[in-house]
Design an enzyme around this catalytic site. Structure first.
Site, PDB file in Angstrom:
ATOM      1  N   SER A 105       6.722   1.120  -4.414  1.00  0.00           N
ATOM      2  CA  SER A 105       7.118   1.926  -3.257  1.00  0.00           C
ATOM      3  C   SER A 105       7.507   1.077  -2.040  1.00  0.00           C
ATOM      4  O   SER A 105       8.481   1.419  -1.356  1.00  0.00           O
ATOM      5  CB  SER A 105       6.018   2.932  -2.901  1.00  0.00           C
ATOM      6  OG  SER A 105       4.778   2.300  -2.679  1.00  0.00           O
ATOM      7  N   ASP A 163      -8.125  -1.069   4.864  1.00  0.00           N
ATOM      8  CA  ASP A 163      -8.276   0.185   4.144  1.00  0.00           C
ATOM      9  C   ASP A 163      -7.184   1.162   4.576  1.00  0.00           C
ATOM     10  O   ASP A 163      -6.980   1.412   5.771  1.00  0.00           O
ATOM     11  CB  ASP A 163      -9.657   0.781   4.441  1.00  0.00           C
ATOM     12  CG  ASP A 163      -9.863   2.113   3.763  1.00  0.00           C
ATOM     13  OD1 ASP A 163     -10.224   2.131   2.580  1.00  0.00           O
ATOM     14  OD2 ASP A 163      -9.654   3.149   4.430  1.00  0.00           O
ATOM     15  N   ASP A 184      -1.143   7.041  -2.536  1.00  0.00           N
ATOM     16  CA  ASP A 184      -1.375   7.128  -3.977  1.00  0.00           C
ATOM     17  C   ASP A 184      -2.581   6.245  -4.335  1.00  0.00           C
ATOM     18  O   ASP A 184      -2.416   5.148  -4.842  1.00  0.00           O
ATOM     19  CB  ASP A 184      -0.130   6.745  -4.783  1.00  0.00           C
ATOM     20  CG  ASP A 184       0.354   5.338  -4.486  1.00  0.00           C
ATOM     21  OD1 ASP A 184       0.134   4.861  -3.361  1.00  0.00           O
ATOM     22  OD2 ASP A 184       0.931   4.697  -5.381  1.00  0.00           O
TER      23      ASP A 184
END
Length: 325
Positions: A105, A163, A184
């Protein structure tokens, strides 16, 4: 969880669904001259080699993107065999496949960005983050007819070793409020389903006009978690002054009954556990995305599997009276 490596699954049916959705949305954002922001919360390495030992071990790309590209090549100029909505995704992936590579991506996002657009990539896995940093410095292997910035859009891509959920909440709404979030997670842990849904709900309250895109796996033993994830996001979208439409669609390449996984790493009657499909939830879907996905999914279901199927559920902006059970 930091054991997951996407290279095992690069170019599989789930990537095709996820990345085709991403391409369609970015193409729509590109229709206006106004800049946009991309936030990719689980960016991975950005590029993957088909010769990588992880990829060779599973062979998932052979049944995924390689099969799709072969079919498209054999179809030649017969446009009736391949939906026009897949044209850009196929062009991008073919450019990389010629170098024995699959674009993740972040690479697809780089390919479709323009001068003035911003891409924020988040990755917590130390090895993946290091690969991502190196790969985002490499020249693009595909360029649109609209000129990309020199040097692979350097200066517009920001990499965060952090994160993704924490970053998403901290960085929204972005300075350029027109944009998209792609999330995702690995879903190795059951808490990922709840966390992803709750973060999306909070981000939507902060960034009500943002296009929020969430990918999820279809696994029999996670049916309850998937239903709960959908309920949380749909309920959040139905609250507040602005109630956006929500699009939910799934691509199944196997029948649900044929895949009775007990864990992500082990399954009943199979040495190699496989997803029977995957799904996407899109909050604030762009204009005509439902129609475009409706043209793509039947083709993918037929091309990628002899038992393929799909579902599309378009929840209206006026509310979500029929929540998943």
């Amino acid at each position: 969880m930091l054991s997951y490596r996407h290279a095992f699954h690069a170019g599989n049916h789930a990537d095709i669904l996820k990345h085709e959705t991403l391409v369609l949305i970015l193409e729509q954002l590109r229709q206006k001259d106004k800049p946009f922001t991309i936030i990719d919360t689980h960016a991975g390495a950005g590029r993957y080699s088909f010769d990588d030992p992880f990829s060779l071990k599973t062979g998932e790309s052979r049944a995924g993107i390689k099969r799709l590209l072969t079919f498209a090549a054999e179809s030649g100029t017969d446009s009736s065999r391949v939906p026009v909505e897949l044209k850009t995704y196929l062009a991008i992936t073919a450019s990389y496949a010629n170098r024995n590579t699959y674009p993740g991506s972040p690479e697809i996002e780089r390919c479709l960005m323009r001068h003035g657009d911003t891409c924020i990539l988040c990755e917590l896995h130390p090895a993946e983050a290091a690969c991502l940093k190196r790969n985002m410095k490499l020249p693009l292997l595909y360029r649109t007819t609209t000129e990309n910035s020199s040097g692979g859009n350097s200066g517009q891509v920001h990499i965060h070793y952090r994160d993704g959920y924490e970053a998403l909440e901290a960085l929204t709404p972005p300075a350029t409020a027109r944009g998209i979030v792609l999330t995702d997670p690995s879903y190795e842990d059951s808490s990922d389903y709840e966390k992803a849904a709750e973060v999306f709900a909070r981000v939507h309250r902060k960034w009500s006009n943002g296009i929020l895109v969430l990918w999820y796996p279809l696994l029999n033993y996670r049916s309850a978690e998937i239903a709960s994830l959908k309920r949380t996001i749909l309920t959040a979208a139905g609250q507040g002054k602005k109630q956006p439409p929500v699009l939910n669609f799934e691509l199944l390449v196997h029948t649900k009954e044929s895949h009775q996984e007990t864990t992500l790493r082990g399954s009943i009657g199979s040495a190699i556990p496989r997803l029977y499909g995957s799904g996407m939830i899109v909050v604030n879907p762009p204009w005509k995305l439902t129609e475009k996905i409706g043209n793509v999914l039947p083709f993918l279901a037929d091309t990628l599997s002899s038992t393929g199927s799909y579902t599309i559920t378009d929840y209206p902006a006026a509310g979500t009276p029929h929540l998943p059970e």
